[in-house]
Design an enzyme around this catalytic site. Sequence first.
Site, mmCIF file in Angstrom:
data_model
loop_
_atom_site.group_PDB
_atom_site.id
_atom_site.type_symbol
_atom_site.label_atom_id
_atom_site.label_comp_id
_atom_site.label_asym_id
_atom_site.label_seq_id
_atom_site.Cartn_x
_atom_site.Cartn_y
_atom_site.Cartn_z
ATOM 1 N N VAL A 106 0.838 -1.216 0.000
ATOM 2 C CA VAL A 106 0.000 0.000 0.000
ATOM 3 C C VAL A 106 0.867 1.258 0.000
ATOM 4 C CG1 VAL A 106 -1.798 1.264 1.224
ATOM 5 C CG2 VAL A 106 -1.860 -1.230 1.178
ATOM 6 N N VAL A 122 -11.237 0.399 4.138
ATOM 7 C CA VAL A 122 -12.386 -0.432 3.731
ATOM 8 C C VAL A 122 -12.518 -0.404 2.205
ATOM 9 C CG1 VAL A 122 -14.863 -0.849 3.978
ATOM 10 C CG2 VAL A 122 -13.581 0.130 5.881
ATOM 11 N N ILE A 140 -12.397 1.810 -3.498
ATOM 12 C CA ILE A 140 -13.780 2.304 -3.604
ATOM 13 C C ILE A 140 -13.998 3.371 -2.527
ATOM 14 C CG2 ILE A 140 -16.217 1.667 -3.731
ATOM 15 C CD1 ILE A 140 -15.341 -1.278 -3.839
ATOM 16 N N GLU A 154 -3.528 -10.123 3.710
ATOM 17 C CA GLU A 154 -2.877 -9.523 4.869
ATOM 18 C C GLU A 154 -1.546 -10.233 5.120
ATOM 19 O OE1 GLU A 154 -4.267 -6.811 6.672
ATOM 20 O OE2 GLU A 154 -5.410 -6.926 4.828
ATOM 21 N N ASP A 210 -10.881 -9.990 8.782
ATOM 22 C CA ASP A 210 -10.657 -8.728 8.057
ATOM 23 C C ASP A 210 -11.990 -8.125 7.604
ATOM 24 O OD1 ASP A 210 -8.770 -6.849 6.492
ATOM 25 O OD2 ASP A 210 -10.099 -7.627 4.933
ATOM 26 N N LYS A 267 -13.822 -4.477 8.809
ATOM 27 C CA LYS A 267 -14.366 -3.463 7.883
ATOM 28 C C LYS A 267 -15.850 -3.229 8.141
ATOM 29 C CE LYS A 267 -10.944 -4.692 4.374
ATOM 30 N NZ LYS A 267 -10.643 -5.672 3.325
ATOM 31 N N GLY A 273 -5.025 -4.302 -3.221
ATOM 32 C CA GLY A 273 -3.940 -4.166 -4.187
ATOM 33 C C GLY A 273 -3.271 -2.798 -4.124
#
Length: 447
Positions: free
Chosen positions: A22, A140, A144, A198, A209, A213, A319
């Site tokens: 990330v 989250v 998006i 993860e 996970d 979220k 991703g």
Amino acid sequence: MATNGSPSPRTFRVGMLGCGIVGTGAAKLILNAQPPLRDKTGIDVQITRVAVRDARKARDLPLKPAVFTTDCEALVRDPEIDIVVEVIGGIEPARTLLLEALKRGKAVVTANKALLATHGKELFEAALAAHSSIGFEASVCGGIPVIGAIRDGLVANRVESIHGILNGTTNYILTRMVENGAPYAEALKEAQEKGFAEADPTLDVNGTDAAHKLVLLSDLAFHSTFNFKEVHVEGIENVQADDVRYAAQLGYALKLLAIAKRRNPGADPDEVPGGLEMRVHPTLIPQNHPLANVRAENNAVLVQGDAVGEVMFYGRGAGMLPTGSAIVADIMDAARGSARQTFTKLQFFQNPRADLPVIPADKVRSRYYVRFTVKDQPGVMGKVATVLGEHGVSIASVIQKEPDASGTVPIVMLTHLTIEDRFREARKKIEALSFVHGGSAVFRVED
Ligand code: NDP
Ligand code: HSE
């Protein structure tokens, strides 16, 4: 002033904690966005410092080696840094570092849903006390922009329910298993190689996970603070290809769904009063359901609001660049000064929620798919149906297959709506019958 007459861009200095999947995505976008971010926003975002575990590791980024450090504490204390971006993951040292950054009045951006779902209240209170902000769009559904959409875009609504595919890794695994017959372990390895999983992929496959979220989305949607421990969580580890096939014959697709659903008090004497169902589990949905065709690492969130009706948000949920895109959006929000204004007005973690208790898992109302393996002998189907009937569980449809070489047959049933504890009790009694082999496979069904 710049030579073309427009004002010089204002500089905003970023310190990054972590530069893995990330962090690299966010840095690439800051350094290479086309058109450059400063042309679009009038703000020159500079990556001043990057703290990692191994400062000598080769990185695919045009940053000078001197930018990298292993000293996270020095980074969060550095007065030159305006914003701290946390993309290390896990609880510690991320929690302590962010508390220190907030105490010093720095804005914070994080992708760390595990941290926010378990220590969010402490961090949000620290941000409020310091008149700072925490941006968490990346936490989250990757790329998006669902946090902003629910927080701001749907503010006029009383949200009735959220149904989400919130984990890219498990959706990728299920897609590869169903469409290509890939073995579970192979599909998981691919998801790890693609950077979706993860650091500890158990959190993906066991549903944790997605539950993290769901807590964050529910806090915003239902204007309250929910505790991660209140979510009923089941993962995909025990999903068998046979069940996916039988479900398809009944017209259903299997997805790991995260569900938060208001339930009004019912007339049924067995039911608890109203509240919120919060659960994550493999779920059968009709093949024509909007979530059924969300494939691979894509995520989707279907929100039902009283004013807007149904809205669905869809896109890449994991991703490097999709998640980096959300991080950069939050950085720009902080740089413009709007993050602080929005954040100080957020009320959700201060609101009591006496009116919205989380409904215990055994009182959840659902339809069920169940597969028993039984001896191929007369009267078996009738006996199974009798036990279900004795517990008030009514059957909606049944398929029975030809016996295999061992002389056993699978009986697959779909029930009508029932309460979880009734169904569990009936299932336990059926599994104890002499003609039933082994345990049963069970999935909840959402229509
Ligand atoms: P990675 O494992 O790829 O990267 C972690 C980074 O943090 C690495 O650069 C690592 O350093 C650094 N790091 C780890 N521990 C420390 C430490 N103690 N001190 C300093 N640096 C440390 O993780 P991801 O980028 O995949 O995930 C980061 C966060 O983003 C997590 O919270 C995750 O849940 C979340 N997230 C991930 C998504 C994804 O698609 N991968 C999507 C959305 C959110 P080094 O490089 O030297 O090893
Ligand atoms: N491991 C997570 C997933 C990353 O697969 O969805 C995105 O949050």
